[in-house]
Design an enzyme around this catalytic site. Structure first.
Site, PDB file in Angstrom:
ATOM      1  N   GLY A  51      -8.489  24.774  -2.486  1.00  0.00           N
ATOM      2  CA  GLY A  51      -7.121  25.033  -2.051  1.00  0.00           C
ATOM      3  C   GLY A  51      -7.116  26.104  -0.990  1.00  0.00           C
ATOM      4  N   ASN A 104      -8.026  35.949  -8.748  1.00  0.00           N
ATOM      5  CA  ASN A 104      -7.397  37.237  -9.013  1.00  0.00           C
ATOM      6  C   ASN A 104      -7.493  37.604 -10.488  1.00  0.00           C
ATOM      7  OD1 ASN A 104      -6.407  38.542  -6.662  1.00  0.00           O
ATOM      8  ND2 ASN A 104      -4.842  36.974  -6.430  1.00  0.00           N
ATOM      9  N   ASN A 131      -1.503  43.101  -7.067  1.00  0.00           N
ATOM     10  CA  ASN A 131      -0.966  41.794  -7.458  1.00  0.00           C
ATOM     11  C   ASN A 131       0.186  41.897  -8.455  1.00  0.00           C
ATOM     12  OD1 ASN A 131      -4.242  40.397  -7.229  1.00  0.00           O
ATOM     13  ND2 ASN A 131      -2.566  39.988  -5.831  1.00  0.00           N
ATOM     14  N   GLY A 138     -12.130  23.229  -6.460  1.00  0.00           N
ATOM     15  CA  GLY A 138     -10.770  23.658  -6.166  1.00  0.00           C
ATOM     16  C   GLY A 138     -10.574  24.163  -4.752  1.00  0.00           C
ATOM     17  N   SER A 159       0.575  34.799  -3.228  1.00  0.00           N
ATOM     18  CA  SER A 159       0.271  33.466  -3.759  1.00  0.00           C
ATOM     19  C   SER A 159       1.092  33.126  -4.997  1.00  0.00           C
ATOM     20  CB  SER A 159      -1.222  33.316  -4.050  1.00  0.00           C
ATOM     21  OG  SER A 159      -1.648  34.210  -5.037  1.00  0.00           O
ATOM     22  N   LYS A 175      -7.097  45.935  -7.281  1.00  0.00           N
ATOM     23  CA  LYS A 175      -6.502  44.692  -6.747  1.00  0.00           C
ATOM     24  C   LYS A 175      -5.391  44.220  -7.673  1.00  0.00           C
ATOM     25  CE  LYS A 175      -5.943  41.090  -4.107  1.00  0.00           C
ATOM     26  NZ  LYS A 175      -6.555  39.799  -4.334  1.00  0.00           N
ATOM     27  N   ALA A 177      -3.814  33.400   2.254  1.00  0.00           N
ATOM     28  CA  ALA A 177      -3.867  32.028   2.767  1.00  0.00           C
ATOM     29  C   ALA A 177      -2.927  31.172   1.944  1.00  0.00           C
ATOM     30  CB  ALA A 177      -5.284  31.482   2.685  1.00  0.00           C
TER      31      ALA A 177
HETATM   32  N1  LIG Z   1      -3.827  32.244  -1.743  1.00  0.00           N
HETATM   33  C1  LIG Z   1      -4.057  33.549  -1.561  1.00  0.00           C
HETATM   34  O1  LIG Z   1      -3.534  34.167  -0.586  1.00  0.00           O
HETATM   35  C2  LIG Z   1      -4.922  34.292  -2.499  1.00  0.00           C
HETATM   36  C3  LIG Z   1      -5.298  33.768  -3.732  1.00  0.00           C
HETATM   37  N2  LIG Z   1      -6.123  34.493  -4.556  1.00  0.00           N
HETATM   38  C4  LIG Z   1      -6.526  33.955  -5.852  1.00  0.00           C
HETATM   39  O2  LIG Z   1      -7.487  32.929  -5.638  1.00  0.00           O
HETATM   40  C5  LIG Z   1      -7.406  31.946  -6.674  1.00  0.00           C
HETATM   41  C6  LIG Z   1      -7.160  30.575  -6.047  1.00  0.00           C
HETATM   42  O3  LIG Z   1      -5.887  30.647  -5.445  1.00  0.00           O
HETATM   43  P1  LIG Z   1      -5.412  29.609  -4.292  1.00  0.00           P
HETATM   44  O4  LIG Z   1      -6.563  29.159  -3.483  1.00  0.00           O
HETATM   45  O5  LIG Z   1      -4.253  30.249  -3.619  1.00  0.00           O
HETATM   46  O6  LIG Z   1      -4.906  28.373  -5.185  1.00  0.00           O
HETATM   47  P2  LIG Z   1      -4.470  26.915  -4.677  1.00  0.00           P
HETATM   48  O7  LIG Z   1      -3.443  26.443  -5.648  1.00  0.00           O
HETATM   49  O8  LIG Z   1      -4.179  26.926  -3.238  1.00  0.00           O
HETATM   50  O9  LIG Z   1      -5.824  26.065  -4.863  1.00  0.00           O
HETATM   51  C7  LIG Z   1      -6.337  25.748  -6.141  1.00  0.00           C
HETATM   52  C8  LIG Z   1      -7.033  24.425  -6.003  1.00  0.00           C
HETATM   53  O10 LIG Z   1      -7.706  24.099  -7.220  1.00  0.00           O
HETATM   54  C9  LIG Z   1      -7.577  22.709  -7.401  1.00  0.00           C
HETATM   55  N3  LIG Z   1      -7.863  22.313  -8.769  1.00  0.00           N
HETATM   56  C10 LIG Z   1      -7.173  22.580  -9.888  1.00  0.00           C
HETATM   57  N4  LIG Z   1      -7.794  22.051 -10.959  1.00  0.00           N
HETATM   58  C11 LIG Z   1      -8.892  21.402 -10.488  1.00  0.00           C
HETATM   59  C12 LIG Z   1      -9.929  20.639 -11.085  1.00  0.00           C
HETATM   60  N5  LIG Z   1      -9.971  20.446 -12.418  1.00  0.00           N
HETATM   61  N6  LIG Z   1     -10.896  20.116 -10.298  1.00  0.00           N
HETATM   62  C13 LIG Z   1     -10.873  20.324  -8.965  1.00  0.00           C
HETATM   63  N7  LIG Z   1      -9.926  21.040  -8.326  1.00  0.00           N
HETATM   64  C14 LIG Z   1      -8.939  21.569  -9.097  1.00  0.00           C
HETATM   65  C15 LIG Z   1      -6.164  22.399  -6.961  1.00  0.00           C
HETATM   66  O11 LIG Z   1      -6.035  21.025  -6.772  1.00  0.00           O
HETATM   67  P3  LIG Z   1      -4.629  20.295  -6.453  1.00  0.00           P
HETATM   68  O12 LIG Z   1      -4.666  20.094  -4.986  1.00  0.00           O
HETATM   69  O13 LIG Z   1      -4.718  19.012  -7.236  1.00  0.00           O
HETATM   70  O14 LIG Z   1      -3.535  21.198  -6.917  1.00  0.00           O
HETATM   71  C16 LIG Z   1      -6.075  23.248  -5.700  1.00  0.00           C
HETATM   72  O15 LIG Z   1      -6.566  22.532  -4.580  1.00  0.00           O
HETATM   73  C17 LIG Z   1      -6.261  32.408  -7.585  1.00  0.00           C
HETATM   74  O16 LIG Z   1      -6.760  33.158  -8.684  1.00  0.00           O
HETATM   75  C18 LIG Z   1      -5.436  33.299  -6.666  1.00  0.00           C
HETATM   76  O17 LIG Z   1      -4.673  34.274  -7.393  1.00  0.00           O
HETATM   77  C19 LIG Z   1      -6.626  35.721  -4.195  1.00  0.00           C
HETATM   78  C20 LIG Z   1      -6.263  36.278  -2.991  1.00  0.00           C
HETATM   79  C21 LIG Z   1      -5.358  35.639  -2.092  1.00  0.00           C
HETATM   80  C1  LIG Z   2      -1.753  39.764  -1.831  1.00  0.00           C
HETATM   81  C2  LIG Z   2      -2.914  38.847  -1.593  1.00  0.00           C
HETATM   82  C3  LIG Z   2      -2.632  37.864  -0.505  1.00  0.00           C
HETATM   83  C4  LIG Z   2      -4.103  39.660  -1.124  1.00  0.00           C
HETATM   84  O1  LIG Z   2      -5.202  38.835  -0.954  1.00  0.00           O
HETATM   85  C5  LIG Z   2      -3.215  38.166  -2.928  1.00  0.00           C
HETATM   86  O2  LIG Z   2      -4.072  38.584  -3.665  1.00  0.00           O
HETATM   87  C6  LIG Z   2      -2.427  36.982  -3.361  1.00  0.00           C
HETATM   88  O3  LIG Z   2      -1.487  36.617  -2.685  1.00  0.00           O
HETATM   89  O4  LIG Z   2      -2.782  36.429  -4.434  1.00  0.00           O
END
Ligand SMILES: NC(=O)C1=CN([C@@H]2O[C@H](COP(=O)(O)OP(=O)(O)OC[C@H]3O[C@@H](n4cnc5c(N)ncnc54)[C@H](OP(=O)(O)O)[C@@H]3O)[C@@H](O)[C@H]2O)C=CC1
Ligand SMILES: CC(C)(CO)C(=O)C(=O)O
Length: 289
Positions: A10, A97, A178, A8, A243, A174, A123
């Site tokens: 992302g 999260n 959130n 994943g 997010s 955290k 991000a």
């Molecule tokens: N973004 C942020 O600022 C923050 C996020 N978090 C937490 O981190 C975690 C990830 O969030 P985030 O990175 O933002 O999420 P994103 O949606 O940006 O990324 C998730 C990724 O997982 C991929 N995915 C889903 N299912 C599969 C699968 N079966 N096989 C392979 N890849 C898969 C998605 O693919 P596809 O491209 O097909 O959708 C996507 O690229 C969450 O729990 C979020 O709450 C924590 C702090 C900050």
């Molecule tokens: C608030 C923040 C960016 C802190 O990492 C977060 O956890 C989210 O957006 O999911």
């Protein structure tokens, strides 16, 4: 150097993958949507990486570390990668999260293969492989051998990773941050909405419920945390997008249960009313359709 697979890639997984490659580790991306490379706009300038990219779990092979960085609602499908990736010495870092990192993966792996990770790294995924990292991030893991090894993995990156003997407290703290972010996702306004006194009061109520449930779950949370967290929202850049808000704007599902529903569920176990978080769950689920 370690062999790392990111399930994943992302916003979080892509950012971590690119920084790990920059520091010399061998990284494989396990993707759902194909991508060709990673382009990260970081606070330290542009960062590009061309990791190995897999689209078929059947060809995955064992690595030293798996980083599970899908959204919480995608864990079941993501688990299909684990059969090929996890060998006798593999550890799986659950970088998501919420407070249920281990519970989400318990159906697929023994607890001693899992490492829960709290990440604070804003991000946003702009397109497959294209990510905007808004500021430097930090990660926290439980103290112990696995936690120390995970922290060492990121030693060559700007993502400060440390161990703690108070992981439960850190995870619930955290979650307090959130849970209040649900307001932005509901009203489709960035973090600056907290500067409204009425919204700030609602957010303090959401956090106060989280504090009460977290304390019942064993977290050492201060009773002044609601004021501190909401003040943080009010003094942060007004255009901050969390997010969950980003998911709603993009038409993706939201992590409603992991970020607000869990407070309701765990509160019920302790007889603690959580009407405000329940309201957010109800309204966000209705908004999601
Ligand atoms: N973004 C942020 O600022 C923050 C996020 N978090 C937490 O981190 C975690 C990830 O969030 P985030 O990175 O933002 O999420 P994103 O949606 O940006 O990324 C998730 C990724 O997982 C991929 N995915 C889903 N299912 C599969 C699968 N079966 N096989 C392979 N890849 C898969 C998605 O693919 P596809 O491209 O097909 O959708 C996507 O690229 C969450 O729990 C979020 O709450 C924590 C702090 C900050
Ligand atoms: C608030 C923040 C960016 C802190 O990492 C977060 O956890 C989210 O957006 O999911």
């Amino acid at each position: 150097m370690a062999a790392v697979a990111v399930i994943g890639p992302g916003a979080i997984g892509g950012t971590l993958a690119a920084w790990l490659m920059q520091s010399g580790h061998q990284v494989t991306l396990c993707v759902r949507t194909p991508l060709d490379r990673l382009e990260i706009d970081t606070p330290r300038g542009p960062l590009s990486a061309t990791p190995v990219i897999l689209t078929d779990p059947a060809v995955a092979t064992a690595v030293d570390w798996v980083l599970a960085t899908t959204k919480t609602y995608d864990v079941a499908a993501a688990a299909n990668w684990l059969g090929g990736l996890v060998g006798p010495a593999t550890r799986v870092a659950v970088i998501q999260n919420g407070v249920e990192h281990l519970e989400r993966f318990a159906p697929y792996l023994a607890a001693d293969k899992l490492l829960p990770v709290i990440i604070d790294l804003p991000a946003e995924r702009l397109a497959p492989g294209r990510i905007h990292q808004r500021r430097d991030g930090t990660m926290l893991v439980p103290e112990g051998a696995a936690g120390a090894d995970f922290a060492a993995l990121f030693a060559g990156t700007p993502i400060v990773t440390s161990t703690t003997d108070e992981f439960t407290t850190a995870a619930w703290r955290k979650l307090c941050l959130n849970c209040a972010g649900a307001v932005s996702a509901l009203v489709l306004q960035p973090g600056g909405v907290a500067r409204r006194d009425d919204v700030a009061e609602l957010m303090r109520g959401l956090v106060a419920e989280c504090v009460a449930v977290g304390r019942a779950e064993g977290a050492q949370l201060s009773l002044d945390l609601p004021d501190a967290i909401v003040e943080g929202y009010r003094t942060a850049p007004a255009d901050s997008v969390n997010s969950m808000h980003a998911d709603r704007l993009a038409g993706r599902p939201m992590e409603i249960d992991a970020r607000n529903g869990v407070i309701v569920r765990r509160g019920a176990r302790h007889g603690i009313p959580t009407p405000l978080n329940q309201l957010m769950v109800t309204l966000l689920e209705a908004a999601q359709g």
